[in-house]
Design a protein around this motif. Structure first.
Motif, PDB file in Angstrom:
ATOM      1  N   ALA A   1     -12.019   0.691  -4.308  1.00 37.54           N
ATOM      2  CA  ALA A   1     -11.245   1.702  -4.196  1.00 37.54           C
ATOM      3  C   ALA A   1     -12.002   3.124  -4.470  1.00 37.54           C
ATOM      4  O   ALA A   1     -12.790   3.468  -5.306  1.00 37.54           O
ATOM      5  CB  ALA A   1     -10.005   1.569  -4.815  1.00 37.54           C
TER       6      ALA A   1
ATOM      7  N   LYS B   1      -2.693  -7.041  -0.573  1.00 37.83           N
ATOM      8  CA  LYS B   1      -3.313  -7.258  -1.675  1.00 37.83           C
ATOM      9  C   LYS B   1      -3.881  -6.115  -2.441  1.00 37.83           C
ATOM     10  O   LYS B   1      -4.154  -6.350  -3.569  1.00 37.83           O
ATOM     11  CB  LYS B   1      -4.384  -8.356  -1.331  1.00 37.83           C
ATOM     12  CG  LYS B   1      -3.759  -9.803  -0.736  1.00 37.83           C
ATOM     13  CD  LYS B   1      -4.848 -10.638  -0.323  1.00 37.83           C
ATOM     14  CE  LYS B   1      -4.073 -12.000   0.164  1.00 37.83           C
ATOM     15  NZ  LYS B   1      -5.128 -12.984   0.269  1.00 37.83           N
ATOM     16  N   ARG B   2      -4.244  -5.008  -1.751  1.00 39.44           N
ATOM     17  CA  ARG B   2      -4.935  -4.111  -2.244  1.00 39.44           C
ATOM     18  C   ARG B   2      -4.782  -2.887  -1.455  1.00 39.44           C
ATOM     19  O   ARG B   2      -4.379  -2.882  -0.227  1.00 39.44           O
ATOM     20  CB  ARG B   2      -6.319  -4.371  -2.576  1.00 39.44           C
ATOM     21  CG  ARG B   2      -7.225  -4.708  -1.496  1.00 39.44           C
ATOM     22  CD  ARG B   2      -8.686  -4.390  -1.624  1.00 39.44           C
ATOM     23  NE  ARG B   2      -9.168  -3.291  -1.503  1.00 39.44           N
ATOM     24  CZ  ARG B   2     -10.266  -2.639  -1.812  1.00 39.44           C
ATOM     25  NH1 ARG B   2     -11.240  -3.444  -1.823  1.00 39.44           N
ATOM     26  NH2 ARG B   2     -10.494  -1.350  -1.699  1.00 39.44           N
TER      27      ARG B   2
ATOM     28  N   LEU C   1     -11.567  -3.455   2.759  1.00 35.88           N
ATOM     29  CA  LEU C   1     -10.700  -4.258   1.915  1.00 35.88           C
ATOM     30  C   LEU C   1     -11.745  -4.857   1.077  1.00 35.88           C
ATOM     31  O   LEU C   1     -11.294  -5.754   0.241  1.00 35.88           O
ATOM     32  CB  LEU C   1     -10.180  -5.324   2.967  1.00 35.88           C
ATOM     33  CG  LEU C   1      -8.971  -4.438   3.591  1.00 35.88           C
ATOM     34  CD1 LEU C   1      -8.020  -5.628   4.518  1.00 35.88           C
ATOM     35  CD2 LEU C   1      -8.088  -3.830   2.852  1.00 35.88           C
TER      36      LEU C   1
ATOM     37  N   GLN D   1      -3.337  -4.474   7.255  1.00 40.09           N
ATOM     38  CA  GLN D   1      -2.740  -5.903   6.451  1.00 40.09           C
ATOM     39  C   GLN D   1      -1.290  -6.109   6.883  1.00 40.09           C
ATOM     40  O   GLN D   1      -0.698  -5.069   6.831  1.00 40.09           O
ATOM     41  CB  GLN D   1      -3.105  -5.522   4.909  1.00 40.09           C
ATOM     42  CG  GLN D   1      -4.360  -5.392   4.400  1.00 40.09           C
ATOM     43  CD  GLN D   1      -4.332  -5.093   2.744  1.00 40.09           C
ATOM     44  OE1 GLN D   1      -4.237  -6.086   1.864  1.00 40.09           O
ATOM     45  NE2 GLN D   1      -4.442  -3.958   2.673  1.00 40.09           N
TER      46      GLN D   1
END
Length: 457
Positions: free
Chosen positions: A85, A121-122, A81, A113
């Motif tokens: 990416a 969040k991502r 995280l 998550q």
């Protein structure tokens, strides 16, 4: 679900694990430009630190990550995280060699998550590993995520009925059978203690029973405390003590997840999962301090404190499990704050009446980096549970040794000679750490699974 693990990537970014003492040698083996960048960045390969090494094209050439303990499953768990990416893969030659199973496990745990109520969040960064490794660790990661999801879900969406639904879905997925005894049917079927604790809630109390496996295989009974919310009852908790009580079904979450893991990996046992599921509520029909309630075993229990409800519902479930005569009887419960005072949040308190079983669990905890700490079933403290009007009191006359007296209470409902282990588990991370986000947590799950898989395979 991929758990941020993939296989077969052709453009994965190299991930180089480096021990601080071997950083210089690793840099000497890298291309000169990349090594110069790492030195200029001041990277010292300290644990849980990383350095993004740029490529001439503007992308990433590699990532260096500090690793002091290559066997630590959380060594890479902070990366999914925080890294950009993309897909990463352990470098085949540079840096320290990490066990792919351990690295993948930590990566999957670190990718978690809780996104039921808000968007994640991502997307996590991905780790490319071979398909066999991914297959080997995915079931364990899934079980850990299951505990976290169950514990993190607020009571409005995780009451006794939802626990029952979760068990039924698990049974269906693996060819098991699930039945639920609900409400006043608990009295009909002789589970009076479960009924007494849960009767005040608008959500009916339940005993959830899941059966799976071949009758020719050894019998294994799992019991999990399923108090979906604990107000403390009429001995009401203060506000700060009630704030996290959605997690009081953490024992049930562990038992459910362990059952699912055993079924998913086809460990050859005849499994019975029992979850007494209640909400310890306040209402006109709430059980009261000073009352004497009956139990399935026939022992009478004086209620010294309505906030010691978990052991009361477990009494009926343990008795029922013992009637089945399993080879092993294992229960999980967020039972006492005293265990946290004694051992802190990270060490579940293990109570066990069988030396071989205790040794197997403790050794597995060490090997899996999922530690347990054994506490004594010190029989003289049973005197603290004496009642002047009943066979036993659910609350001790002293604050001393609170987790011990709670375990001793449970032991009264385990048949003589039955191999039994009780785990008093916190089920929660108070603050985030790499791979262990704040909130619900699986503790002892990997240890128990490893011990059982070793025993029965």
């Amino acid at each position: 679900m991929s758990f941020a693990l993939v296989s077969g990537s052709t453009d994965a970014i190299p991930l180089i694990a480096v021990h601080p003492e071997r950083l210089a040698a690793t840099l000497d083996a890298m291309d000169a430009g990349g090594a110069a960048f790492v030195r200029a960045a001041g990277f010292m390969a300290e644990p849980q630190t990383w350095c993004l090494v740029p490529a001439a094209s503007g992308g990433l050439a590699a990532v260096l990550v500090g690793v002091v303990d290559a066997a630590d499953p959380f060594a890479l768990a902070g990366l999914p995280l925080v890294l950009p990416a993309g897909t990463y893969a352990l470098h085949a030659s540079l840096g320290d060699r990490l066990d792919p199973d351990v690295a993948a496990l930590g990566w999957g745990l670190g990718a978690y998550q809780f996104d039921r109520y808000r968007k994640a969040k991502r997307a996590p960064a991905l780790l490319d590993i071979d398909a066999a490794t991914r297959e080997a660790v995915s079931s364990v990661i899934a079980a850990s995520w299951r505990v976290r999801d169950l514990v993190n879900t607020p009571t409005e969406h995780m009451g006794p009925a939802e626990l029952a639904t979760g068990a039924a879905e698990l049974a269906q997925a693996h060819g098991g059978r699930c039945r639920v005894i609900e409400g006043d049917a608990l009295l009909r079927d002789n589970f009076p203690a479960i009924h007494a604790v849960g009767r005040a809630s608008h959500r009916a109390p339940r005993l959830i029973e899941l059966d799976w496996g071949d009758d020719a295989h050894p019998r294994l009974a799992l019991v999990g405390k399923g108090v979906c919310f604990d107000t403390g009852g009429l001995d009401i908790k203060p506000a700060d003590g009630m704030l996290r009580m959605k997690k009081d079904m953490g024992g049930a979450a562990h038992a459910l997840a362990l059952a699912g893991l055993l079924m998913a990996t086809r460990v050859p046992v005849r499994l019975k999962l029992l979850i007494p599921a209640v909400e310890n509520a306040i209402g006109p029909d709430a059980y009261r301090p000073g009352e004497v309630i009956s139990t399935r075993q026939g022992l009478s229990v004086e209620i010294g404190n309505t906030d010691a409800e978990g052991r009361v519902i477990l009494a009926d479930a343990l008795t029922y499990a013992g009637e089945w005569q399993p080879e092993l009887l294992l229960d999980f419960a967020t039972l006492t704050g005293a265990a946290r005072i004694a051992l802190g949040p990270d060490l579940p308190a293990l109570f066990c009446n069988d030396e071989a079983l205790a040794t197997g669990l403790l050794d597995a905890g060490q090997s899996q980096r999922d530690p347990l700490w054994r506490m004594p079933l010190y029989a003289p403290y049973m005197a603290y549970l004496e009642s002047p009007i009943a066979d036993i009191n659910n609350a001790a006359t002293t604050r001393h040794a609170g987790c011990v007296t709670a375990a001793l209470f449970l032991s009264r409902f385990v048949p003589q000679g039955q191999a039994w282990a009780h785990l008093d588990v916190y089920s929660w991370n108070d603050a985030p750490r790499p791979g262990r986000p704040a909130g619900g947590e699986a503790q002892g799950l990997r240890a128990y699974y490893a011990a059982l898989a070793a025993r029965y395979r």
